[in-house]
Design an enzyme around this catalytic site. Structure first.
Site, PDB file in Angstrom:
ATOM      1  N   TYR A   1      39.533  50.703  42.787  1.00 33.56           N
ATOM      2  CA  TYR A   1      39.751  50.419  44.218  1.00 33.56           C
ATOM      3  C   TYR A   1      38.488  50.723  45.013  1.00 33.56           C
ATOM      4  O   TYR A   1      38.161  50.024  45.975  1.00 33.56           O
ATOM      5  CB  TYR A   1      40.928  51.234  44.766  1.00 33.56           C
ATOM      6  CG  TYR A   1      42.282  50.694  44.346  1.00 33.56           C
ATOM      7  CD1 TYR A   1      42.977  49.817  45.176  1.00 33.56           C
ATOM      8  CD2 TYR A   1      42.847  51.034  43.131  1.00 33.56           C
ATOM      9  CE1 TYR A   1      44.203  49.296  44.800  1.00 33.56           C
ATOM     10  CE2 TYR A   1      44.071  50.523  42.734  1.00 33.56           C
ATOM     11  CZ  TYR A   1      44.754  49.657  43.577  1.00 33.56           C
ATOM     12  OH  TYR A   1      45.963  49.141  43.199  1.00 33.56           O
TER      13      TYR A   1
ATOM     14  N   CYS B   1      51.998  47.264  40.954  1.00 32.70           N
ATOM     15  CA  CYS B   1      51.245  48.431  41.419  1.00 32.70           C
ATOM     16  C   CYS B   1      51.011  49.433  40.289  1.00 32.70           C
ATOM     17  O   CYS B   1      51.958  49.881  39.645  1.00 32.70           O
ATOM     18  CB  CYS B   1      52.035  49.100  42.544  1.00 32.70           C
ATOM     19  SG  CYS B   1      51.353  50.681  43.042  1.00 32.70           S
TER      20      CYS B   1
END
Ligand SMILES: N[C@@H](CCC(=O)N[C@@H](CS)C(=O)NCC(=O)O)C(=O)O
Length: 325
Positions: A181, A50
């Protein structure tokens, strides 16, 4: 396995909208927040995949906080119960004694229905979540945790540069960190194209800035470099293909590629990168983007170790301070 959380966060114009962080308490030097800085008390739960969690792994290492703040690494692939401690013996975190990060969230707020996210900072005494507010966590490690830094730790958020660091971070967050994203999770052509143009326009502007200076702000590494690095290092491995951020690869953007390699070869950066976790997480988690979960074998990571030539721009990663060992 169905994971509706990203669909839930898509607005009517097909735009990906990120959920606000739920737990925003702070660990402070004077303890006025109720959470005093204390060696060994808190546990940082991360996924090495992440980018938001990766920031805190880098900062913890640059500042030499490894002994003061322990690290829990989750399985890079979530199941329908979320982040799991399946890499640990018996599938439980040895300090917190839980099998799923969600258990700590429920212990903190039994009514919690939002996403259970990394990084999370957990109080080992009560098992409660102190913070999943990732931008604040790293800034607090740099400023509030100073008494526990190693000798020679760099100042990643120097006072006289904060306004500039904050401004760079805001642009980098919107268009790059979160921009990839917004490309990947857009559900309309228009939303994707807006995100794509904002991303590459910003990368062009950053290339111009970094053509003449070794680091983003000042002449040493700061929080701003940490935040840009965690997206750049994932760019060719996942964002270029999986998230359709494909005007160029990082390796085809000469200034940014050299800048990213320079950081990668700086202690605290490359030694915290795990391409296996990164690829398995993205390609194995986002069912709507990669239903068969096949994980690509490339790209060849050997280029990360090639000379970058950026010493010629001046600047030294740690200035008068020293690298972590
Ligand atoms: N807490 C932040 C950022 C952290 C974040 O998104 N982490 C991801 C991994 S990169 C995560 O934990 N996702 C869990 C989920 O979506 O269920 C947020 O919610 O925007």
């Amino acid at each position: 396995m169905s994971r509706p959380q990203f669909a839930r966060e898509t607005s009517t114009r097909g735009e990906f909208v990120r959920q606000p962080n739920r737990f925003t308490d702070r660990v402070t030097a004077d303890g006025s927040s109720g959470w005093p800085v204390e060696p060994g008390r808190y546990r940082l739960v991360v996924s090495l995949a992440c980018p938001w969690a990766h920031r805190s792994v880098i900062v913890r290492r640059l500042l030499g906080l490894e002994d003061a703040l322990s690290l829990a690494v989750v399985d890079p692939v979530r199941d329908e119960r979320g982040w799991r401690f399946t890499l640990d013996r018996d599938g439980r975190d040895p300090v917190l004694g839980i099998g799923f990060l969600a258990e700590a969230y429920r212990a903190t707020d039994p009514d919690y229905t939002g996403r259970v996210t990394v990084p999370s900072l957990i109080d080992t005494r009560s098992g409660r979540v102190v913070s999943n507010d990732y931008p604040r966590i790293t800034l607090d490690l740099a400023t509030e945790w100073r008494a526990l830094h190693r000798p020679g730790a760099p100042d990643l958020y120097p006072e006289h540069l904060r306004a500039e660091i904050d401004a760079v971070n805001a642009d980098v967050f919107r268009d790059v960190n979160n921009g990839v994203y917004r490309c990947g999770f857009a559900t309309s052509q228009e939303a994707y194209e807006r995100a794509y143009h904002a991303l590459f326009d910003r990368l062009d502007a950053l290339s111009e800035r970094l053509a003449h200076q070794r680091y983003l702000v000042g002449d040493t590494i700061t929080e701003a470099d940490v935040r840009l690095f965690t997206t750049l290092v994932r760019f060719d491995a996942v964002y270029h293909g999986h998230f359709k951020c494909n005007r160029q690869k990082l390796t085809e953007m000469p200034v940014l590629w050299a800048y990213a390699r320079d950081l990668f070869q700086t202690p605290g950066f490359g030694d915290t990168v795990d391409f296996d976790h990164i690829k398995r997480h993205y390609y194995g988690t986002h069912e709507q983007l990669n239903p068969n979960r096949v994980v690509p074998l490339g790209p060849d990571p050997s280029g990360w170790h090639t000379p970058h030539g950026r010493e010629a721009l001046g600047g030294r990663p740690f200035g008068e301070e020293t690298p972590p060992v």
